[in-house]
Motif scaffolding. Structure first.
Motif, PDB file in Angstrom:
ATOM      1  N   ASN A   1       7.467   3.864   8.804  1.00 50.60           N
ATOM      2  CA  ASN A   1       6.814   4.620   8.055  1.00 50.60           C
ATOM      3  C   ASN A   1       7.452   4.889   6.744  1.00 50.60           C
ATOM      4  N   SER A   2       6.761   5.108   5.528  1.00 50.96           N
ATOM      5  CA  SER A   2       7.561   5.287   4.293  1.00 50.96           C
ATOM      6  C   SER A   2       8.440   6.646   4.415  1.00 50.96           C
TER       7      SER A   2
ATOM      8  N   ASP B   1       0.790  -1.467  -0.009  1.00 44.11           N
ATOM      9  CA  ASP B   1      -0.081   0.087  -0.015  1.00 44.11           C
ATOM     10  C   ASP B   1       0.748   1.266   0.129  1.00 44.11           C
TER      11      ASP B   1
ATOM     12  N   THR C   1       2.752   2.391   2.223  1.00 36.84           N
ATOM     13  CA  THR C   1       2.530   3.363   3.476  1.00 36.84           C
ATOM     14  C   THR C   1       4.003   2.850   4.530  1.00 36.84           C
ATOM     15  N   LYS C   2       4.607   1.828   4.156  1.00 39.92           N
ATOM     16  CA  LYS C   2       5.516   1.267   5.053  1.00 39.92           C
ATOM     17  C   LYS C   2       6.719   0.875   4.129  1.00 39.92           C
TER      18      LYS C   2
END
Length: 314
Positions: free
Chosen positions: A198-199, A175, A177-178
């Motif tokens: 987190n990204s 997704d 996000t990470k």
């Protein structure tokens, strides 16, 4: 009876290969190299079908790719062309990027339409974001590997928060996000353990615990549903590594490929787009293997290094 069981298992693997590499998401092939560079060298890049047939060269060694990664849509490859002094074992001062030299991160069009030089200087282990707009990578920052992200459209670079012992080999969650990354202990007692953050580099959480001095958990790859990560783990003998899968929520580990199945150093595992297969390499016999995640059957499909899935049609 045992022979019949082996034949049926092999047949299931072949059928799974066909289903996975020609599914609803499009047709997938496997990118790989016929050499491996641990420093400033370059490797040729080849492509083959999911069963190991139909191999052909995409980019020759003369172009200079050291590490590479196909884009999510299969139209481009991110290729790092090293400096003459680059080395994966990070040492020495941070090199000064020089726009006049060839070294850096390139975007290569598989249609032969465009080659873009978007990062000047070191950019190891490029990893595309799922939407294809960003690439995470690591550089030598004052003697330690540290992470950065470049915007593909603009070339804007953002350095992520530094780890005291260094961090490298990023992998995006499905997704976006990470990031899963490999982190070295500050005292260098453990070369690599997996963290998820987190990204933007905030809120890092340790995922694996490698208690072996000199141990290495490396090369994370997310499952398509984002619940698991597959990686190679060298925890007892530096010349050997197993392919493990970890549940991100519970941190429960499962051995996917052990020494009894494929001896030596197994590495670079990647989930197939539907999550049913894992492709990986082995330094012992220079082989490329595919394993059925559910059934556990394993098939050696080719010789080569650093295999990666490539979308070739919608």
């Amino acid at each position: 009876m045992k022979r019949l069981t082996q034949i049926l298992a092999a047949l299931c693997t072949v059928l799974l290969l066909t289903a996975t590499t020609a599914g609803a998401q499009g047709r997938y092939r496997i990118l790989y190299s016929t050499g491996i560079s641990m420093g400033g060298g370059s490797v040729p890049i080849f492509v083959m079908e999911g069963d190991g047939s139909g191999a052909s060269e995409l980019f020759g060694q003369s172009f200079g790719c050291n590490t590479f990664e196909p884009s999510p849509d299969g139209t481009q490859i991110a290729c790092y062309v090293p400096t003459t002094s680059s080395t994966i074992i990070m040492m020495g001062p941070t090199p000064t990027p020089d726009p006049s030299e060839k070294a850096g991160l390139y975007i290569l069009s598989l249609a032969g339409e465009e080659t873009r030089h978007i990062v000047f200087g070191e950019a190891f282990s490029p990893a595309w974001s799922p939407d294809g707009t960003k690439i995470a990578y690591f550089t030598n920052t004052n003697g330690l590997p540290q992470l950065s992200i470049v915007e593909v459209a603009t070339g804007t670079i953002t350095s992520l928060p530094a780890f005291k012992g260094g961090a490298y080999n990023p992998a995006w969650s499905p997704d976006g996000t990470k990031l899963a990354v490999v982190v070295t202990a500050e005292d260098r007692s453990r070369i690599g353990e997996l963290y998820v953050m987190n990204s933007d580099g905030t809120d890092p959480v340790q995922l694996t615990e490698n208690t072996t001095v000199g141990g290495l958990d490396n090369s994370p790859s997310w499952s398509p549903d984002g619940t698991k990560i597959v990686f190679d783990a060298s925890r007892e003998d530096a010349s050997k590594a197993n392919i493990l899968m970890i549940d991100v929520a519970t941190k429960t580990e499962t051995v996917i490929v052990g020494q009894a199945q494929v001896p030596g150093y197994n590495y670079g595992a990647r989930f197939s787009p539907d999550g049913g297969l894992i492709v990986f390499g082995n330094f012992g016999d220079f082989g490329i293997y595919v394993v059925d995640v559910v059934g556990g059957s394993i098939k050696r499909i080719s010789m080569g290094y650093t295999p990666k899935w490539l979308l070739v049609g919608q």
